[in-house]
Each structure stands twice: as C-alpha cells, then as structure tokens.
Design an enzyme around this catalytic site. Structure first.
Site, mmCIF file in Angstrom:
data_model
loop_
_atom_site.group_PDB
_atom_site.id
_atom_site.type_symbol
_atom_site.label_atom_id
_atom_site.label_comp_id
_atom_site.label_asym_id
_atom_site.label_seq_id
_atom_site.Cartn_x
_atom_site.Cartn_y
_atom_site.Cartn_z
ATOM 1 C CB CYS A 131 -0.958 -0.008 1.189
ATOM 2 S SG CYS A 131 -2.068 -1.434 1.173
ATOM 3 C CE LYS A 196 -7.397 -1.900 4.366
ATOM 4 N NZ LYS A 196 -7.048 -1.239 3.098
ATOM 5 N NE ARG A 218 -2.924 -5.136 1.576
ATOM 6 C CZ ARG A 218 -2.284 -5.208 0.411
ATOM 7 N NH1 ARG A 218 -0.983 -4.963 0.361
ATOM 8 N NH2 ARG A 218 -2.927 -5.517 -0.700
ATOM 9 C CD GLU A 234 -4.329 3.373 13.554
ATOM 10 O OE1 GLU A 234 -4.458 4.454 12.951
ATOM 11 O OE2 GLU A 234 -3.336 2.640 13.407
ATOM 12 C CE LYS A 249 -11.377 -3.003 3.967
ATOM 13 N NZ LYS A 249 -10.320 -2.569 3.126
ATOM 14 C CB SER A 275 -14.254 -9.021 -0.633
ATOM 15 O OG SER A 275 -13.042 -9.198 0.081
HETATM 16 C C1 PBG Z 1 -7.037 -1.210 -0.437
HETATM 17 C C2 PBG Z 1 -8.265 -1.845 0.082
HETATM 18 C C3 PBG Z 1 -8.514 -3.180 0.450
HETATM 19 C C4 PBG Z 1 -9.884 -3.278 0.716
HETATM 20 C C5 PBG Z 1 -10.409 -2.007 0.566
HETATM 21 N N1 PBG Z 1 -9.398 -1.126 0.205
HETATM 22 C C6 PBG Z 1 -7.653 -4.380 0.441
HETATM 23 C C7 PBG Z 1 -6.500 -4.552 1.311
HETATM 24 O O1 PBG Z 1 -6.226 -3.782 2.223
HETATM 25 O O2 PBG Z 1 -5.809 -5.525 1.030
HETATM 26 C C8 PBG Z 1 -10.624 -4.525 1.070
HETATM 27 C C9 PBG Z 1 -12.082 -4.507 0.779
HETATM 28 C C10 PBG Z 1 -12.762 -5.823 0.762
HETATM 29 O O3 PBG Z 1 -12.215 -6.866 1.139
HETATM 30 O O4 PBG Z 1 -13.933 -5.826 0.351
HETATM 31 N N2 PBG Z 1 -6.016 -1.051 0.424
#
Ligand code: PBG
Length: 327
Positions: A131, A196, A218, A234, A249, A275
């Site tokens: 990222c 996140k 990550r 955060e 998230k 997802s």
């Molecule tokens: C980009 C990002 C990600 C997601 C949203 N923005 C992927 C990641 O961090 O690998 C994931 C969204 C999802 O799983 O629906 N950094």
C-alpha cells in the site's frame, strides 16, 4: 419495568406494524455505499469468481451499473481502479488520466448527484502490491504520505466528493487534509479507513482488485485483529488530523469496535462489510444452506444496531431492492 404477567414483551411483536414501529435499528437506502471496480477498455465486464454478482467494469459498463444503483435509490459509490500498468511507485494512482480519475469524471457527467468516493491507496497500482513505497522491503511511511496526498488531490480535481484513504500509514489523514486545502479543495471530505484490520476477509477483494501483495502481508501497517483499544487510538488520531468520517473494517467480526467507537465519538461512523463477508454469504446461499436475502438483511441491521451510520457493502443493490419492496 414490571415483571410477568404484567410485562409481556411479546405484546410489541404481534404484528409487522408494531415490530416496525419499535425497531431500534433501521437500514435505509441512504445509508448504503456501493463499491465498484473499474477497469480500462470498452464494453468489458470481467466477473470476479469468488464474488458472485461482482465484476470489474469498463467505464461504459460502469455507467450502466451506476444507473441501476441510482434507480434503486443508492446515493453513493466507492470506486476502486484496476490500472493498465503497475510500477514501484504506483504512479497510475495519482495520474490525471488514471482509471479512478476517469471514473469520477464520468460519474460526475452522467450522475452528478451521486456521491463519488475514491479509495486512496497504492496497492492496486504498485508492482509489489503493497500500500506504499518500499524501502529495503518495508513500506516507508513518510515517503508514502506524499503519494497518498497526490492521489487524493487528483481525485478531488476529478470531482470526488469524498476521498477514503485506506493505506493505514500514520499521518495520512493530516497529509491529505493539508494537501487538499492547499490545492483549493477545502470542501472535499475525508472518510478514513481508520480501524482497518489485517484481515483474511479481504481475500476475494484482492482477486477483484488484483492487489495481493507479491511478498509478505500487511500486518506491518494494518491492525492486529485482536485489538480494540488500539482502534480507538487510530480513530482519535484521524479525527485530530481532520477526518470527517471514520471507518471500521471489516464489519461483522468487529461489531464490538463499531459499538465502542459509537460511544467514544460523535462523528459519523462507516462500516465496511468486506469481500470475504460477502463471499461467505453468497457461497452458503448458493449451496442452499442459508437464506441469502434474510441473512443479508440481518447482517445489515446488526451493523446499524452496533452503531454504524454508513454501510459500505457489495450487497447494496440487493438491500435496496428488499427495502424498496417493503415500502
Ligand atoms: C485497499 C483496500 C482493500 C480493501 C479495501 N481497500 C484491500 C486490502 O487492504 O488488502 C478490502 C475490501 C474488501 O475486502 O472488500 N487497500
């Protein structure tokens, strides 16, 4: 509150009308943000196998998809781009003719009232899939800030209403806020992916966005899934740096974090039903093991009940359809 038999909690469950009247959490179409993957080319619709119903779309197909979302009453989309080429510095992320910038411009021409939110990150655009920019194999926090700020400014220039930094670099919200203000975009809002988590629930997204890291993972920048107090830290930092909306998230495994954030902060809170959460429901529903529609509505309500205001979900159109059918 009295006890039984004077108290009968079933009284208010007798009819759909009563249940509706006293429901504590309501999902409405205006809460929904619909994520869309845009890709170069024309007349292209590339299915994402682990996410039935989700595709990468070329701009012309995106216009159709956005049109059907708007017809259902959806008021916001979150845009992810699949670039033509990737490089070490993720340069298409901040190119004026980058795919996201083109998508935002197209949306502002065809559906000007739709809220266009740009995901601000480099992982879809870097050859290594991380990222930010690398320094001896590790993402260099401060060197990445400039590129994220450039990305946000170029999205704002294309007409984005909101930018959503998701790289989890320290200081990214502050860097983006100053850059937006200095570039003449003081009214572009920031929805920060504040809490996140480094999550296996992103697996299907990385197929959709072609953004899996080529080495490592990550965990060096996204949060450890065991922590909740750290999420508040955060969010507090992001709010101090100028975030307008903070996000948690994924959503379902972190409902406790949403609830704690709701108690701690007055700002709008977004939750991203990611997802992997979507894929699990779709896979089980396809097998006939669960009732996909009812589960989807139950999940949406649970996220609102936990305290989220904004719900980012691949189920957005299905939820809108179900809500519209009720009305
Ligand atoms: C980009 C990002 C990600 C997601 C949203 N923005 C992927 C990641 O961090 O690998 C994931 C969204 C999802 O799983 O629906 N950094």
């Amino acid at each position: 509150m009295t006890d039984f038999p004077a108290a009968r909690l079933r009284r208010l469950r007798r009819s759909a009308g009563l249940r509706e009247m006293v429901s504590e959490a309501r999902v409405s179409v205006s809460d929904l943000v619909y994520p869309i993957f845009v890709t170069h080319g024309r007349d292209r619709q590339v299915a994402v196998p682990p996410m039935p119903g989700v595709s990468q779309l070329s701009l012309d197909r995106m216009v159709e998809e956005v049109g059907s979302a708007v017809d259902l009453g959806i008021s916001a989309v979150l845009l992810f781009g699949i670039p033509d080429g990737k490089d070490d510095l993720g340069s298409e992320a901040y190119a004026d003719d980058g795919i996201i910038q083109e998508a935002i411009r197209t949306i502002k021409q065809t559906a000007p009232d739709l809220i266009a939110i740009g995901d601000v990150c480099l992982c879809e655009y870097t050859s290594h899939g991380h990222c930010g920019v690398l320094d001896r194999g590790r993402v260099d926090n401060d060197a990445t800030l400039d590129l994220l700020a450039k990305t946000a400014v170029s999205q704002a220039g294309a007409g984005a209403d909101v930018v959503a930094p998701s790289a989890m670099m320290d200081g990214q919200v502050g860097a983006i806020r100053s850059a937006l203000d200095e570039s003449g975009f003081p009214d572009t809002a920031i929805m920060s992916y504040s809490a996140k988590y480094a999550s296996a629930f992103y697996g299907p997204f990385r197929v959709a966005a072609e953004s899996a890291p080529r080495f490592g993972d990550r965990r060096d920048y996204q949060m450890d899934h065991r922590n909740a107090r750290e999420a508040l830290a955060e969010m507090r930092q992001d709010l101090n740096e100028g975030a307008d909306v903070v996000m948690v998230k994924p959503a379902l495994p972190y409902l406790d974090v949403i609830a704690r954030a709701r108690q701690a902060f007055a700002c709008p809170i977004a939750a991203y039903n990611v997802s992997g959460e979507y894929s699990m429901v779709k896979a089980a529903a396809r097998n006939g093991w669960i009732d996909g529609e009812r589960i989807t509505m139950e999940i949406a309500a649970s996220i609102k009940r936990a305290g989220a205001d904004v719900l980012i979900t691949y189920h957005a159109k299905e939820i809108a359809r179900a809500l519209n059918a009720r009305a």
